[in-house]
Write a protein that holds these residues in place. Structure first.
Motif, PDB file in Angstrom:
ATOM      1  N   MET A 198     -13.867  -6.444  24.014  1.00  0.00           N
ATOM      2  CA  MET A 198     -14.003  -6.646  22.568  1.00  0.00           C
ATOM      3  C   MET A 198     -13.117  -7.794  22.096  1.00  0.00           C
ATOM      4  N   THR A 199     -11.895  -7.844  22.647  1.00  0.00           N
ATOM      5  CA  THR A 199     -10.934  -8.868  22.229  1.00  0.00           C
ATOM      6  C   THR A 199     -11.379 -10.263  22.661  1.00  0.00           C
ATOM      7  N   VAL A 200     -11.935 -10.364  23.856  1.00  0.00           N
ATOM      8  CA  VAL A 200     -12.452 -11.656  24.328  1.00  0.00           C
ATOM      9  C   VAL A 200     -13.586 -12.123  23.413  1.00  0.00           C
ATOM     10  N   GLY A 201     -14.500 -11.214  23.082  1.00  0.00           N
ATOM     11  CA  GLY A 201     -15.590 -11.563  22.166  1.00  0.00           C
ATOM     12  C   GLY A 201     -15.060 -12.019  20.813  1.00  0.00           C
TER      13      GLY A 201
ATOM     14  N   VAL B 108      -7.629 -23.019  25.330  1.00  0.00           N
ATOM     15  CA  VAL B 108      -7.007 -22.644  26.600  1.00  0.00           C
ATOM     16  C   VAL B 108      -7.146 -21.134  26.726  1.00  0.00           C
ATOM     17  N   ILE B 109      -7.831 -20.695  27.771  1.00  0.00           N
ATOM     18  CA  ILE B 109      -8.175 -19.276  27.930  1.00  0.00           C
ATOM     19  C   ILE B 109      -7.433 -18.714  29.135  1.00  0.00           C
ATOM     20  N   GLU B 110      -6.547 -17.768  28.872  1.00  0.00           N
ATOM     21  CA  GLU B 110      -5.793 -17.119  29.950  1.00  0.00           C
ATOM     22  C   GLU B 110      -6.547 -15.877  30.427  1.00  0.00           C
ATOM     23  N   VAL B 111      -6.675 -15.761  31.725  1.00  0.00           N
ATOM     24  CA  VAL B 111      -7.301 -14.575  32.329  1.00  0.00           C
ATOM     25  C   VAL B 111      -6.449 -13.345  32.015  1.00  0.00           C
TER      26      VAL B 111
ATOM     27  N   ASP C 264     -12.961 -10.727  35.508  1.00  0.00           N
ATOM     28  CA  ASP C 264     -12.291 -10.702  34.208  1.00  0.00           C
ATOM     29  C   ASP C 264     -13.285 -11.084  33.111  1.00  0.00           C
ATOM     30  N   ALA C 265     -13.141 -10.459  31.957  1.00  0.00           N
ATOM     31  CA  ALA C 265     -14.098 -10.691  30.868  1.00  0.00           C
ATOM     32  C   ALA C 265     -14.116 -12.149  30.404  1.00  0.00           C
ATOM     33  N   THR C 266     -13.034 -12.893  30.638  1.00  0.00           N
ATOM     34  CA  THR C 266     -13.024 -14.301  30.229  1.00  0.00           C
ATOM     35  C   THR C 266     -13.883 -15.172  31.145  1.00  0.00           C
ATOM     36  N   ASN C 267     -14.323 -14.640  32.275  1.00  0.00           N
ATOM     37  CA  ASN C 267     -14.934 -15.471  33.319  1.00  0.00           C
ATOM     38  C   ASN C 267     -16.401 -15.820  33.074  1.00  0.00           C
ATOM     39  N   ILE C 268     -16.817 -15.768  31.802  1.00  0.00           N
ATOM     40  CA  ILE C 268     -18.161 -16.248  31.468  1.00  0.00           C
ATOM     41  C   ILE C 268     -18.131 -17.722  31.060  1.00  0.00           C
ATOM     42  N   ILE C 269     -16.939 -18.279  30.885  1.00  0.00           N
ATOM     43  CA  ILE C 269     -16.849 -19.671  30.423  1.00  0.00           C
ATOM     44  C   ILE C 269     -17.090 -20.647  31.576  1.00  0.00           C
ATOM     45  N   THR C 270     -17.511 -21.858  31.226  1.00  0.00           N
ATOM     46  CA  THR C 270     -17.591 -22.969  32.178  1.00  0.00           C
ATOM     47  C   THR C 270     -16.591 -24.018  31.698  1.00  0.00           C
ATOM     48  N   PRO C 271     -15.381 -23.996  32.249  1.00  0.00           N
ATOM     49  CA  PRO C 271     -14.318 -24.842  31.711  1.00  0.00           C
ATOM     50  C   PRO C 271     -14.385 -26.289  32.209  1.00  0.00           C
ATOM     51  N   LEU C 272     -13.635 -27.163  31.543  1.00  0.00           N
ATOM     52  CA  LEU C 272     -13.448 -28.523  32.047  1.00  0.00           C
ATOM     53  C   LEU C 272     -12.685 -28.471  33.364  1.00  0.00           C
ATOM     54  N   LEU C 273     -11.714 -27.560  33.414  1.00  0.00           N
ATOM     55  CA  LEU C 273     -10.851 -27.395  34.584  1.00  0.00           C
ATOM     56  C   LEU C 273     -10.489 -25.932  34.737  1.00  0.00           C
ATOM     57  N   SER C 274     -10.298 -25.498  35.978  1.00  0.00           N
ATOM     58  CA  SER C 274      -9.726 -24.183  36.253  1.00  0.00           C
ATOM     59  C   SER C 274      -8.312 -24.389  36.791  1.00  0.00           C
ATOM     60  N   VAL C 275      -7.404 -23.485  36.440  1.00  0.00           N
ATOM     61  CA  VAL C 275      -6.011 -23.569  36.884  1.00  0.00           C
ATOM     62  C   VAL C 275      -5.596 -22.210  37.445  1.00  0.00           C
TER      63      VAL C 275
ATOM     64  N   GLY D  97     -11.910 -16.377  41.843  1.00  0.00           N
ATOM     65  CA  GLY D  97     -13.234 -16.183  41.251  1.00  0.00           C
ATOM     66  C   GLY D  97     -13.472 -17.018  40.011  1.00  0.00           C
ATOM     67  N   ILE D  98     -12.411 -17.644  39.464  1.00  0.00           N
ATOM     68  CA  ILE D  98     -12.624 -18.532  38.308  1.00  0.00           C
ATOM     69  C   ILE D  98     -13.048 -19.934  38.754  1.00  0.00           C
ATOM     70  N   ILE D  99     -13.056 -20.189  40.068  1.00  0.00           N
ATOM     71  CA  ILE D  99     -13.501 -21.500  40.565  1.00  0.00           C
ATOM     72  C   ILE D  99     -15.018 -21.594  40.369  1.00  0.00           C
ATOM     73  N   LYS D 100     -15.447 -22.598  39.626  1.00  0.00           N
ATOM     74  CA  LYS D 100     -16.862 -22.750  39.261  1.00  0.00           C
ATOM     75  C   LYS D 100     -17.501 -23.931  39.995  1.00  0.00           C
ATOM     76  N   LYS D 101     -18.820 -23.947  40.009  1.00  0.00           N
ATOM     77  CA  LYS D 101     -19.581 -25.027  40.644  1.00  0.00           C
ATOM     78  C   LYS D 101     -19.127 -26.386  40.104  1.00  0.00           C
ATOM     79  N   THR D 102     -18.718 -27.251  40.999  1.00  0.00           N
ATOM     80  CA  THR D 102     -18.341 -28.659  40.732  1.00  0.00           C
ATOM     81  C   THR D 102     -17.220 -28.832  39.702  1.00  0.00           C
ATOM     82  N   THR D 103     -16.587 -27.732  39.285  1.00  0.00           N
ATOM     83  CA  THR D 103     -15.503 -27.823  38.299  1.00  0.00           C
ATOM     84  C   THR D 103     -14.167 -27.950  39.021  1.00  0.00           C
ATOM     85  N   PRO D 104     -13.383 -29.004  38.751  1.00  0.00           N
ATOM     86  CA  PRO D 104     -12.105 -29.172  39.441  1.00  0.00           C
ATOM     87  C   PRO D 104     -11.181 -27.972  39.231  1.00  0.00           C
TER      88      PRO D 104
END
Length: 264
Positions: A98-101, A116-119, A126-137, A162-169
């Protein structure tokens, strides 16, 4: 939970707010909050309107959702819950989902430039893991939340990776031989460029966050900012000011914070 179906259901219900602003995704065992706040502070100094989603909170729930140091308004929290209460209850959504939404909806309504979205925990589920970020850290890996994430560093690295996305640094703050092999495999499978901050040399910059451990967080942040150059215009002055003004820019609490001098 074994998948992201609940948070995807909520996101669809809210008309996919996460698709309407740029993001940076931050995971790891320690240093997530400091790293996220430093990134947000520097981005703010560069003139951007910056959303910051962190957890947990120390005193006030609204610490979790901020824009340029301002907490989400009480009215938005109350209205969001009232408007979506039936949906939450009928779909048995968790507090965190609910909080992520709420955060994503708020960032869209306030038209942030970037967030900036912290897991919350782990990464993959994790519920935040629907995003496609510019970068994962990913800051580092330790034995945390073992009842959910696994009993070995490799298992935990897989969950956080698991936050590592396709072609996202992806930027890795600290690694061990065991976690490095996991990250390299995940990055290769996703064709994601991977950078290890610990392998790079950065100038030691002054910072309002005290504690020797912040040296590693600062290195991770500087590496992240360097890799954001294709997307954002950030000057050396923005970085210096962001590091020194991080507490007032983000409202960060704790972390060797001095509350009173007399008595100390």
């Amino acid at each position: 939970k074994n998948d992201l179906s609940n948070v995807i259901l909520l996101d669809n219900h809210l008309n996919n707010p996460h698709k309407n602003f740029k993001t940076i995704h931050v995971a790891g065992t320690n240093g997530k909050g400091s790293t996220s706040s430093l990134l947000a502070s520097v981005l703010q100094e560069s003139g951007l309107k910056v959303g910051l989603y962190t957890s947990p909170h120390l005193k006030d729930f609204r610490e979790r959702i901020k824009i340029n140091s301002e907490f989400i308004s009480e009215k938005f929290v109350i209205d969001f819950v009232a408007n979506n209460k039936l949906f939450f209850e009928s779909n048995s959504l968790s507090f965190f989902e609910m909080t992520v939404g709420m955060a994503f909806q708020y960032f869209v309504s306030e038209r942030v430039d970037i967030a900036v979205i912290e897991v919350g925990m782990g990464g993959r589920l994790d519920a935040t893991n629907i995003i496609t970020p510019l970068l994962s850290v990913i800051t580092n890996i330790g034995l945390d939340h073992t009842q959910f994430l696994g009993n070995t560093l490799e298992e935990i690295a897989f969950e956080k990776g698991g936050i590592i996305k396709k072609t996202t640094p992806v930027i890795i703050g600290e690694s061990t031989p065991k976690t490095k092999s996991v990250f390299n495999k995940l990055a290769k499978a996703n064709k994601a460029p991977i950078v290890y901050a610990e392998d790079l040399i950065h100038e030691e910059l002054p910072c309002a966050l005290l504690g020797d451990y912040q040296t590693k967080n600062k290195k991770t942040v500087l590496t992240t900012l360097k890799n954001l150059e294709p997307h954002l215009n950030i000057s050396k002055k923005n970085i210096l000011d962001g590091f020194m003004n991080v507490i007032q820019n983000t409202g960060l609490l704790g972390r060797w914070q001095v509350l009173n001098q007399e008595p100390k």
